[in-house]
Each structure stands twice: as structure tokens, then as C-alpha cells.
Design an enzyme around this catalytic site. Structure first.
Site, PDB file in Angstrom:
ATOM      1  N   HIS A  86       6.824   0.000  11.996  1.00  0.00           N
ATOM      2  CA  HIS A  86       5.617   0.600  12.592  1.00  0.00           C
ATOM      3  C   HIS A  86       4.804  -0.518  13.239  1.00  0.00           C
ATOM      4  CE1 HIS A  86       1.657   2.976  11.528  1.00  0.00           C
ATOM      5  NE2 HIS A  86       1.812   2.796  12.829  1.00  0.00           N
ATOM      6  N   MET A 143       1.153  -5.619  11.771  1.00  0.00           N
ATOM      7  CA  MET A 143      -0.247  -5.590  12.243  1.00  0.00           C
ATOM      8  C   MET A 143      -0.609  -6.949  12.830  1.00  0.00           C
ATOM      9  SD  MET A 143      -1.955  -3.794   8.951  1.00  0.00           S
ATOM     10  CE  MET A 143      -1.358  -2.242   8.301  1.00  0.00           C
ATOM     11  N   ASP A 186       4.979  -2.180   7.990  1.00  0.00           N
ATOM     12  CA  ASP A 186       3.790  -2.123   8.849  1.00  0.00           C
ATOM     13  C   ASP A 186       3.531  -3.477   9.481  1.00  0.00           C
ATOM     14  OD1 ASP A 186       2.772   0.585   8.436  1.00  0.00           O
ATOM     15  OD2 ASP A 186       2.646  -0.037   6.342  1.00  0.00           O
ATOM     16  N   SER A 216       6.231   2.255   1.566  1.00  0.00           N
ATOM     17  CA  SER A 216       5.688   1.339   2.569  1.00  0.00           C
ATOM     18  C   SER A 216       5.454  -0.027   1.918  1.00  0.00           C
ATOM     19  CB  SER A 216       4.374   1.890   3.120  1.00  0.00           C
ATOM     20  OG  SER A 216       3.797   0.931   3.970  1.00  0.00           O
ATOM     21  N   GLY A 264      -2.179   7.701   2.762  1.00  0.00           N
ATOM     22  CA  GLY A 264      -2.710   8.520   1.667  1.00  0.00           C
ATOM     23  C   GLY A 264      -1.737   9.570   1.160  1.00  0.00           C
ATOM     24  N   HIS A 306       9.588   1.506   4.945  1.00  0.00           N
ATOM     25  CA  HIS A 306       8.638   1.460   6.054  1.00  0.00           C
ATOM     26  C   HIS A 306       7.956   0.092   6.057  1.00  0.00           C
ATOM     27  CE1 HIS A 306       5.834   3.349   8.915  1.00  0.00           C
ATOM     28  NE2 HIS A 306       4.847   2.741   8.271  1.00  0.00           N
ATOM     29  N   ASP A 340       1.911   9.368   7.539  1.00  0.00           N
ATOM     30  CA  ASP A 340       1.692   8.026   6.987  1.00  0.00           C
ATOM     31  C   ASP A 340       0.211   7.836   6.691  1.00  0.00           C
ATOM     32  OD1 ASP A 340       1.837   5.308   6.399  1.00  0.00           O
ATOM     33  OD2 ASP A 340       2.256   4.676   8.457  1.00  0.00           O
ATOM     34  N   MET A 375      -0.551   9.568  11.926  1.00  0.00           N
ATOM     35  CA  MET A 375      -1.333   8.807  10.957  1.00  0.00           C
ATOM     36  C   MET A 375      -2.304   9.752  10.256  1.00  0.00           C
ATOM     37  SD  MET A 375      -0.212   5.759  11.094  1.00  0.00           S
ATOM     38  CE  MET A 375      -1.327   5.216   9.791  1.00  0.00           C
ATOM     39  N   MET A 414       1.812  -1.804  14.801  1.00  0.00           N
ATOM     40  CA  MET A 414       0.371  -1.656  15.063  1.00  0.00           C
ATOM     41  C   MET A 414      -0.080  -2.932  15.760  1.00  0.00           C
ATOM     42  SD  MET A 414      -0.633   0.078  11.459  1.00  0.00           S
ATOM     43  CE  MET A 414       0.931  -0.408  10.776  1.00  0.00           C
TER      44      MET A 414
HETATM   45  C1  DX5 Z   1      -1.564   2.032   7.302  1.00  0.00           C
HETATM   46  C2  DX5 Z   1      -0.059   1.939   7.270  1.00  0.00           C
HETATM   47  C3  DX5 Z   1       0.585   2.689   6.172  1.00  0.00           C
HETATM   48  C4  DX5 Z   1       0.200   2.245   4.783  1.00  0.00           C
HETATM   49  C5  DX5 Z   1       0.195   3.447   3.910  1.00  0.00           C
HETATM   50  O1  DX5 Z   1      -2.025   1.448   8.465  1.00  0.00           O
HETATM   51  O2  DX5 Z   1       0.497   2.409   8.494  1.00  0.00           O
HETATM   52  O3  DX5 Z   1       2.021   2.682   6.297  1.00  0.00           O
HETATM   53  O4  DX5 Z   1       1.061   1.277   4.248  1.00  0.00           O
HETATM   54  O5  DX5 Z   1      -0.326   3.091   2.690  1.00  0.00           O
HETATM   55  P1  DX5 Z   1      -0.856   4.163   1.632  1.00  0.00           P
HETATM   56  O6  DX5 Z   1       0.305   5.035   1.274  1.00  0.00           O
HETATM   57  O7  DX5 Z   1      -1.339   3.314   0.528  1.00  0.00           O
HETATM   58  O8  DX5 Z   1      -1.942   4.957   2.310  1.00  0.00           O
HETATM   59 ZN    ZN Z   2       2.744   2.613   8.623  1.00  0.00          ZN
END
Ligand code: DX5
Ligand code: ZN
Length: 229
Positions: free
Chosen positions: A68, A39, A37, A10, A177, A35, A175, A141, A70
Site C-alpha cells: 500500500h 509511508m 504500508d 498489516s 480499524g 499487508h 483497511d 480506507m 501512501m
Molecule cells: C493506515 C494503514 C493500515 C493500518 C491499519 O494508514 O493503511 O493498513 O496498518 O491498522 P489498524 O488495523 O490498526 O487500523
Molecule cells: Zn494499509
């Protein structure tokens, strides 16, 4: 058909001043897809990047881009991300828009359509879209969306199993952790796409980590996870 196991770094966890290098690094590490993100500071508290970064990733990583969204109104931005080169567009089930219509619009742009469920959103929220045949992927998630580097929420594991039992050939992604320990736990519940930011971009040797993840995930993957007791 057994879904393929894929590992997706990501980009959110990369050095924001050196995103081109980060895309090249992920490509050279043999990542299956990248990936991204998106936002908007409204659907989630953080603001990340937009279509220009997706276009850069297309140039520096390649066509396998998981985008993704968001954002509060994903329906307003589909064409921009399609033109930037997304391979799959993931919208949120919780977004205050016409979710079914937006999924249809994504497909009509020639892109794979995915539905994302926040940690508290139950599996049944995907049912109407699955039944209507609108989904190529469901993303669960395993953190509250908005930031990288958060701890994996294990309560989502039974939801993965429930979704895999509903839709055996579907791409089911996880996705938040994800690392070499939490990834296999998700694989054992039927997840086949693994998105990892901090763990992969923080690794000394990303290529070795991608290979190690693939081996561990393939060994743990359950195409038919057991029903809850
Ligand atoms: C969180 C994102 C994830 C994030 C994951 O809102 O959707 O894709 O980048 O990051 P890690 O792997 O550090 O939890
Ligand atoms: Zn994501």
C-alpha cells in the site's frame, strides 16, 4: 465468480524491531496475505518502511504481499517494489501523479494493480479506471491513512456497497480499524479482503483469530449488497 474472502495482517502493527518474527508469525497463523504500508512522511504524516522490508517479507512470509503506497509519487517507486516482491501494488486516487498511467505501469511490471480511496473520496473516483479495465483491486480506507490503531469510520460502508455493485468480481478491500466486529459489517457491504493491524498483531493467538475472522466474514459476506434506500 464469487470473490474469495481473505484476511491480511498489516505489518505496521508489528514490533518494528522484530519484523522477521512478525512475518513468520503471520505466515504460521495461516494469513492469506501480508499487508505492508509504505509511508513517505509527505502524502501522509508518518514514515514507515521501504522496499528492503518488502524483500524481507517475501523471504519470511511468502509471495502474497499487498503493498500500500501512501507516497506522493508512487510512479517513481514501482520498479523497486516490484523487484522486492510485491504481488499487488495499491496506489491512491488522491496522489498527484498520472494515476491511470501508473496503474498501467504496475500491470506492465507483471503485478496486480489496485486503487485506494481515502474515507472522503467518493466511489465515482474509481469509475474511469474501472471502465478502462485498469483495476484488479479497490481498497477503501476506513481511517485516515498514516497510523494504525485508529477507530473505524462507519461512513465508508455505503461506498463499499456502491463499489461492489459496480464491479461484482473485483477484489474489494477495507483497511483501518478492522476487527471481528467491524470486518463483518464491511463484508455485509461486499468487501472481501480484510486488512487488520492492531487487532491481529495484538491477538494472543493470531491463528485462532484468523480462523474466527474467516468464519464470521464468510457468514456476513454479501456478493450483491442492497442498493441504498
Ligand atoms: C493506515 C494503514 C493500515 C493500518 C491499519 O494508514 O493503511 O493498513 O496498518 O491498522 P489498524 O488495523 O490498526 O487500523
Ligand atoms: Zn494499509
Amino acid at each position: 465468480m464469487k470473490p474469495a474472502i481473505r484476511v491480511l495482517p498489516s505489518l505496521l502493527a508489528a514490533d518494528m524491531g522484530r519484523l522477521e518474527e512478525a512475518c513468520v508469525r503471520a505466515r504460521e497463523a495461516g494469513a492469506d496475505a501480508l499487508h505492508l504500508d509504505i509511508m513517505d512522511g509527505h502524502f501522509v504524516p508518518n514514515i514507515s518502511f521501504g522496499p528492503a522490508v518488502v524483500a524481507m517479507a517475501r523471504r519470511c512470509f511468502g509471495p502474497a504481499l499487498s503493498v500500500h503506497l501512501m507516497v506522493t509519487r508512487p510512479d517513481l517507486h514501482l520498479r523497486a517494489f516490484a523487484e522486492a516482491g510485491a504481488e499487488v501494488l495499491l496506489i491512491h486516487a488522491e496522489a498527484p501523479c498520472d494515476v491511470a498511467g501508473t496503474l498501467r505501469d504496475i500491470r506492465s511490471l507483471g503485478i496486480r494493480a489496485g486503487l485506494t480511496l481515502n474515507p472522503e473520496t467518493p466511489a465515482r473516483f474509481a469509475d474511469r479506471y474501472l471502465e478502462a479495465g485498469l483495476l484488479d483491486e479497490i481498497l477503501c480506507m476506513s481511517v485516515h491513512p498514516g497510523f494504525g490503531g485508529q477507530a473505524f469510520i462507519p461512513n465508508v460502508l455505503p461506498k463499499l456497497a456502491a463499489l461492489r455493485r459496480r464491479a461484482p468480481p473485483l477484489d474489494l478491500s477495507i483497511d483501518g480499524g478492522i476487527d471481528a466486529e467491524t470486518g463483518p459489517r464491511a463484508a455485509a457491504q461486499g468487501a472481501n479482503l480484510f486488512i487488520a493491524g492492531t487487532a491481529l498483531f495484538g491477538a494472543g493467538d493470531m491463528a485462532a483469530e484468523v480462523r474466527r475472522y474467516r468464519e464470521r466474514l464468510a457468514a456476513a459476506f454479501a456478493p450483491e449488497p442492497p442498493a441504498e434506500a
